[in-house]
Every structure is written in structure tokens, then in C-alpha cells.
Scaffold this active site. Structure first.
Site, short mmCIF file in Angstrom:
data_model
loop_
_atom_site.label_atom_id
_atom_site.label_comp_id
_atom_site.label_asym_id
_atom_site.label_seq_id
_atom_site.Cartn_x
_atom_site.Cartn_y
_atom_site.Cartn_z
N HIS A 129 79.49 -59.02 -9.31
CA HIS A 129 78.96 -59.36 -10.63
C HIS A 129 79.54 -58.35 -11.63
O HIS A 129 79.81 -57.21 -11.25
CB HIS A 129 77.43 -59.22 -10.55
CG HIS A 129 76.68 -59.68 -11.76
ND1 HIS A 129 76.56 -58.91 -12.90
CD2 HIS A 129 75.97 -60.81 -12.00
CE1 HIS A 129 75.81 -59.55 -13.78
NE2 HIS A 129 75.45 -60.71 -13.26
N ASP A 206 74.56 -53.36 -4.10
CA ASP A 206 73.95 -54.14 -5.16
C ASP A 206 73.07 -55.19 -4.48
O ASP A 206 73.57 -56.16 -3.90
CB ASP A 206 75.06 -54.78 -6.00
CG ASP A 206 74.52 -55.77 -7.02
OD1 ASP A 206 73.33 -56.11 -6.97
OD2 ASP A 206 75.32 -56.22 -7.86
N GLN A 209 70.58 -59.84 -5.49
CA GLN A 209 70.32 -61.18 -4.96
C GLN A 209 69.59 -61.15 -3.62
O GLN A 209 69.27 -62.21 -3.09
CB GLN A 209 71.65 -61.95 -4.81
CG GLN A 209 72.29 -62.31 -6.14
CD GLN A 209 71.43 -63.23 -7.01
OE1 GLN A 209 70.52 -63.90 -6.53
NE2 GLN A 209 71.70 -63.22 -8.30
N CYS A 370 78.95 -64.36 -14.69
CA CYS A 370 79.30 -62.92 -14.76
C CYS A 370 80.18 -62.50 -13.59
O CYS A 370 80.04 -61.38 -13.09
CB CYS A 370 78.04 -62.05 -14.83
SG CYS A 370 77.12 -62.23 -16.35
C1 LIG Z 1 74.75 -59.68 -7.74
C2 LIG Z 1 74.19 -59.23 -9.07
N1 LIG Z 1 74.33 -57.97 -9.43
C3 LIG Z 1 73.84 -57.51 -10.59
C4 LIG Z 1 73.16 -58.34 -11.45
C5 LIG Z 1 72.60 -57.79 -12.73
O1 LIG Z 1 71.20 -57.80 -12.67
P1 LIG Z 1 70.33 -57.47 -13.96
O2 LIG Z 1 70.82 -58.39 -15.03
O3 LIG Z 1 68.93 -57.74 -13.55
O4 LIG Z 1 70.58 -56.04 -14.30
C6 LIG Z 1 73.00 -59.68 -11.12
C7 LIG Z 1 72.34 -60.64 -12.04
O5 LIG Z 1 72.56 -61.82 -12.00
C8 LIG Z 1 73.52 -60.14 -9.88
O6 LIG Z 1 73.39 -61.42 -9.51
#
Ligand SMILES: Cc1ncc(COP(=O)(O)O)c(C=O)c1O
Length: 412
Positions: A129, A206, A209, A370
Site C-alpha cells: 500500500h 503492515d 488487513q 493506493c
Molecule cells: C495494507 C494496508 N496498509 C496500510 C493502510 C493504511 O491504513 P490507514 O489508512 O488506516 O492508515 C491500508 C489501508 O487501506 C492498507 O490496506
């Protein structure tokens, strides 16, 4: 899917779970299939936030009066709860943040910025992401370091051979997603962490998900940093957590400056509190943290294995339905996928697909999610993404497939 030990028998099962989400009483016909973006809020989170604001509202760490002392106790209990949720034995490994994005940025600027030198490198994967892509790209650009990117192998998984080759003595961090928010691929993070640790490279996971339905035991995973957001796990927006392994805590310097993180301030200099208390400059998101805590209580009542099975069944029903449609390209390996499916319909733009489905009360996402570098590497600019959660039903999958069929008829 609620464990019977924690919930009355009548409350177990899919329909009981769905009833716990007030939005579906408001919109009974809504097929909400955008759970990778944000999940819906469970009733207890909504109620607990309401009670806090009506009856317990006070900020933390400052007042000696009862309301503030109670808020402080609940706030610190929440830290301990997050630590238990992540299998971390020490609450002081957990900082509250605004979410996954901020947690990753904190690791970049509080930790890695002080370590990285020209000629070093950071390894990520092509399926990250933007939240786990851009902070590292910026850090590399600003410090003369190289961003190395693990590609996909032919079957759509991460190419672990290439991961092994990309990590070298100048690698300062491996940062990877547990589950791809676009492909749904569940990455073999245990193996990847072990590979990095053999070269003494710290690893950030991360878990945006995976936090809701996967077990994230950091003591077993053995990762060094882990980030997740409450809003993707039935909790409120604007709050999340960062886990930092004991070994690296002392290196975590304040990320923003201000009150609440200090030991002593003079006109000449300031001494700061240690991690995690040096991450909360300004007034923290007290209600958000309590909402996160409430979401974890709900998750604790779930039989998560059963929930994952339910979501996988919905995914496999959806895969079968999509396979029956002509001109559909599904991304990723269905065998490896969790509850997230990205696809394209030959001649119809994903935004048109999403708008058409919206007319049928089906909420899906269209775009690059994203993950522009990933889509570019696949020769795409957008996909349609459906993502399932514990309250979705087989009927909603069938409605989705039916609507897509209708759309194709309408288009031809
Ligand atoms: C895999 C992953 N990482 C990071 C994020 C960012 O999360 P947040 O917008 O809650 O900071 C997302 C959000 O869709 C995501 O799917």
C-alpha cells in the site's frame, strides 16, 4: 462465530453477528463489500464511545481528579489490552498512533532516519500500500539510499528467491504487508522475517488487513515492528497501534514535539520520556483509544478461525461466480487469497462497474487502491475490488454476480 463461552448461544452465528452492526438495520439491503477500506462499527464500540462522551469525558495523564484518573486508567488498560492482543508481553512496546500510515511514518522518522546512510537500502515489496511505500521511498531519496522492491513471481505471489537476493549487509529494514489490500494474498511473513533476521535486518509488518481476523502473535512472528488501524477491525477512525520490539525501543525518538512527552523542560533543552510515552505529544485521541479497546473486546469474543473460514467461503463463492462470467480477469491466486478479490471486466471501466453496482445497493471499490506501483506492474490502471468481512452473506455474493451479469448484458 461468536464463541459460545463469551456470548449467549442465541448470539452465535452469522445472523447474530450481523445484528451487532447497526448500519445494517439502517440499510438492510446494503451489500457492503468494501471492508478492506474500512469495516463497519460494532454496536459495543458505538455504545462505549457514546458512554465515554456522555459520562466519562476527560483527558489523560494530567488530572488528579476522578474523571481524569479513570480515563488514564482506561487508556493504560487499553495499552495492555493491545499488547495482549498482539502477544507482546510488555504494554510499553505499544504506542497509540493515528493508524497504520502514521505508525509506519513513525518508524521511518523516529527510528530508521537516524540509522540510514548513503549507499544503504530498504527492501519492500511491489504489493505494498502507498502507506508502506512512500515513507521508504522518501527516506531513501533524502538519504542517498536505494529502495529495493521484491517483485511478484509468475503465479502472483511474492518472489521469495528475489527477496533473498535483494537483502544484503547494507539493508536497513524489510517492510512488508501481511495481506495485500489489492490482491488479498496472504504473504508468508514468518518465512520472510526469518530470512531477514538471518542477516540481522529488522522487519516491519503492515498488519492493516490482518488485524481483524488473523492471529498476530508478535512473539511467534518474531517481527520487530507491527502496525495496524482500529477502523479496519470494527473500531473507530483515527486510531491505531504500533508495536516496537524491546531491542529497538530506546532508539525511538519523539516524532512530533510538544506537551505530554517530556520529563523536564528548560529554556536551554528538553528531556523526553521514553518510548512509548514519547509518541503522544499533545492531547491523545483518548476516545479513539477506548474505542479501539472496545473493538478488541468484540474481536476477543469471535471464533476467528471460524470467521476466516466464513470469509474464505464467501471468497471462493465469489471466485466461482466470476469464473462463470466472460471477459473477467481476476488478479492474484484464489488459493492464497483471503477475503479480498480484485478483478477487471474486459471492456468496462472499474468506475462504471462500481457505479452500476451502487445502483443495486452493492458497495465495492474501484481504482488503484493506493497500490499504483502494483497495478502498473500488472499493466493496469484500476480494478474493481470486493472485500468481505464477518457480517457478509452468501446471498450478497450472489447479488454481486447477478448484477455483474446484468451489467454485461446492458453493456453489450
Ligand atoms: C495494507 C494496508 N496498509 C496500510 C493502510 C493504511 O491504513 P490507514 O489508512 O488506516 O492508515 C491500508 C489501508 O487501506 C492498507 O490496506
Amino acid at each position: 462465530m461468536l464463541t459460545s463461552e463469551n456470548a449467549p448461544a442465541a448470539q452465535t452465528g452469522l445472523s447474530a453477528i450481523r445484528k451487532r452492526f447497526p448500519i445494517f438495520q439502517e440499510y438492510p439491503e446494503l451489500a457492503y463489500l468494501d471492508n478492506a477500506a474500512t469495516t463497519q462499527r460494532v454496536d459495543t464500540v458505538i455504545d462505549d464511545l457514546d458512554t465515554f462522551h456522555r459520562k466519562r469525558n476527560a483527558t489523560v495523564h494530567r488530572g488528579v481528579y476522578t474523571l481524569s484518573a479513570e480515563a488514564t486508567r482506561s487508556f493504560e488498560d487499553a495499552r495492555a489490552k493491545v499488547a495482549r492482543f498482539l502477544g507482546a508481553n510488555d504494554p510499553e512496546t505499544i504506542a497509540f498512533t493515528r493508524g497504520t500510515t502514521e505508525s509506519i511514518n513513525i518508524v521511518a522518522s523516529s527510528f530508521l532516519k537516524r540509522r540510514i546512510r548513503p549507499g544503504d537500502n530498504i527492501v519492500i515489496s511491489i504489493m505494498e500500500h502507498h502507506a508502506n511505500f512512500i515513507p521508504w521511498q522518501m527516506l531513501c531519496q533524502e538519504n542517498g539510499a536505494e529502495l529495493r522492491i521484491v517483485p511478484l513471481s509468475e503465479n502472483g505471489d511474492l518472489d521469495l528467491k528475489s527477496l533473498g537476493e535483494l537483502m544484503d549487509p547494507r539493508t536497513r529494514l524489510l517492510s512488508v504487508t501481511h495481506i495485500s489490500n489489492t490482491l488479498g494474498t496472504v504473504n508468508p511473513v514468518d518465512d520472510m522475517i526469518a530470512m531477514a533476521h538471518r542477516k540481522d535486518i529488522p522487519v516491519l509488518i503492515d498488519a492493516a488487513q490482518s488485524a481483524a481476523l488473523y492471529s498476530l502473535d508478535v512473539s511467534k512472528l518474531n517481527c520487530d515492528f507491527l502496525a495496524f488501524s482500529a477502523h479496519k477491525a470494527f473500531g473507530p477512525f483515527g486510531v491505531g497501534a504500533l508495536y516496537v520490539r524491546d531491542r529497538y525501543k530506546a532508539e525511538m525518538k519523539p516524532y512530533t514535539w510538544g506537551g505530554g512527552i517530556v520529563k523536564n523542560v528548560t529554556t536551554i533543552q528538553t528531556d523526553f520520556r521514553p518510548y512509548p510515552y514519547n509518541m503522544d505529544s499533545g492531547t491523545p485521541n483518548v476516545s479513539g483509544v477506548l474505542g479501539l479497546s472496545s473493538a478488541l473486546d468484540f474481536i476477543h469474543q469471535l471464533d476467528r478461525e471460524e470467521c476466516r473460514r466464513h470469509v474464505r467461503e464467501l471468497s471462493s463463492r465469489c471466485h466461482k461466480g466470476l469464473a462463470g462470467l466472460k471477459g473477467v480477469r481476476v488478479l492474484g491466486d484464489p488459493e492464497k487469497a483471503s477475503g479480498i478479490i480484485s478483478f477487471c471486466l474486459d471492456e468496462i471501466h472499474p468506475h462504471d462497474v462500481a457505479s452500476f453496482l451502487n445502483e443495486d445497493n452493492i458497495a465495492v471499490r474501484a481504482g488503484m487502491h493506493c497500490t499504483q506501483p502494483l497495478l502498473t506492474s500488472l499493466g493496469l490502471t484500476a480494478t474493481v475490488r470486493v472485500s468481505f468481512s464477518i457480517y457478509n452473506t452468501p446471498d450478497e455474493v450472489d447479488r454481486l454476480v447477478y448484477s455483474l451479469k446484468e451489467l454485461k448484458k446492458f453493456w453489450e
